[in-house]
Scaffold this motif. Sequence first.
Motif, short mmCIF file in Angstrom:
data_model
loop_
_atom_site.label_atom_id
_atom_site.label_comp_id
_atom_site.label_asym_id
_atom_site.label_seq_id
_atom_site.Cartn_x
_atom_site.Cartn_y
_atom_site.Cartn_z
N SER A 197 4.16 8.68 -7.02
CA SER A 197 3.59 9.75 -6.12
C SER A 197 2.58 10.21 -6.02
O SER A 197 2.22 10.93 -5.65
CB SER A 197 5.42 10.64 -6.94
N ILE A 198 1.70 10.35 -7.78
CA ILE A 198 0.91 10.14 -7.47
C ILE A 198 -0.76 9.74 -6.20
O ILE A 198 -1.15 10.31 -6.10
CB ILE A 198 -0.16 10.13 -9.35
N ALA A 199 0.42 8.18 -6.43
CA ALA A 199 -0.47 7.84 -5.14
C ALA A 199 -0.18 8.21 -4.02
O ALA A 199 -1.77 8.34 -3.26
CB ALA A 199 -0.65 6.58 -5.27
N SER A 200 0.35 8.65 -3.79
CA SER A 200 0.91 9.37 -2.78
C SER A 200 -0.13 10.28 -2.17
O SER A 200 -0.08 10.98 -0.86
CB SER A 200 1.99 9.81 -2.16
N ILE A 201 0.16 11.26 -3.02
CA ILE A 201 -0.60 12.77 -2.62
C ILE A 201 -2.34 12.19 -2.62
O ILE A 201 -2.60 13.01 -2.07
CB ILE A 201 -0.11 13.33 -4.26
N GLU A 202 -2.46 11.06 -4.06
CA GLU A 202 -3.93 10.75 -3.83
C GLU A 202 -3.88 10.93 -2.12
O GLU A 202 -5.58 10.80 -1.34
CB GLU A 202 -4.13 10.10 -4.40
N ARG A 203 -3.20 9.80 -1.10
CA ARG A 203 -3.86 9.35 -0.26
C ARG A 203 -3.74 10.84 0.89
O ARG A 203 -4.94 10.38 1.72
CB ARG A 203 -2.32 8.28 0.48
N THR A 259 0.81 -1.51 -0.63
CA THR A 259 0.02 -0.28 -0.33
C THR A 259 0.95 1.25 0.08
O THR A 259 1.83 1.51 0.71
CB THR A 259 -0.83 0.16 0.67
N VAL A 260 0.59 2.29 -0.81
CA VAL A 260 1.21 3.30 -0.93
C VAL A 260 0.75 4.10 0.14
O VAL A 260 -0.30 4.44 0.09
CB VAL A 260 1.27 4.35 -2.37
N LYS A 261 1.94 4.87 0.57
CA LYS A 261 1.88 5.58 2.20
C LYS A 261 1.87 7.21 1.58
O LYS A 261 1.80 7.76 1.10
CB LYS A 261 2.67 5.57 3.26
N ALA A 262 0.78 7.90 3.09
CA ALA A 262 0.97 9.70 2.06
C ALA A 262 2.20 9.73 2.58
O ALA A 262 3.00 9.32 3.23
CB ALA A 262 -0.24 9.99 2.94
#
Length: 241
Positions: A95-101, A4-7
């Motif tokens: 990084s998109i996924a982390s910012i989505e978090r 899971t990608v974290k913020a």
Amino acid sequence: MTPTVKAPEYLKIDSASSHTASVILMHGLGDSGRGMYPTANMFHQDPAFKHIKWILPHAPVRPIRANGNHKMPAWFDVYNFQFEGEEDEAGMLESIASIERLITEEVDSGIDPGRIVLSGFTQGGAMSLLTGLTTKRKLAGLAIMSGRLPISHRIKEMAPPHAASLPVFWGHGIADPLAKYVFGQVSVEFMTKEMGFPTAPATGEAEGIEFHGYEGLGTGMSREELGDLGLWLKKVLPAKK
């Protein structure tokens, strides 16, 4: 199983009154959220923005190929500073996924996506574009300072139908030797001609792309640019009565 990608870790400036809007402000290559703190704090001191929480994320440290693989904070790798040819698409998607978090955390706290602005300087501006143009949530708008749109060949297929209706503020230093003015011009041209973004109307409504070039401005943000950004923010994130 994919982890899971974290913020990302971040600094924050809480709203001075009831929290009804959020701005995620992303730094450029080699910087950190601390570098964005003076800008966010300047707006925080303005009573017109007392309802806004400012979130200043830190990019992870990674080797940068264009800089001899020297490690520095970066949202993605840079293969060359002309930004020609292959790009670090995998790093951008991560990084998109982390910012989505970060966006999800704000939404889970009760903030409507339509009250969230993504913003950033240079590489942070690129991440604001990539995330804002691909997230399924319709945000309040995107604020880009000396940024560019990477992996444009993928964006059209990744963008949801509402993407072209997002208000966009774009400021760019005409004298910037690194984040060249032409990078912003080419990106805006792509967004208007290929993605259907309108140009902001002269009447001043928060619609379309509001593009500003600043004479004599090199790498950085000027008082004039921040003044224009403030006027735009008042339109897209007005205080709730």
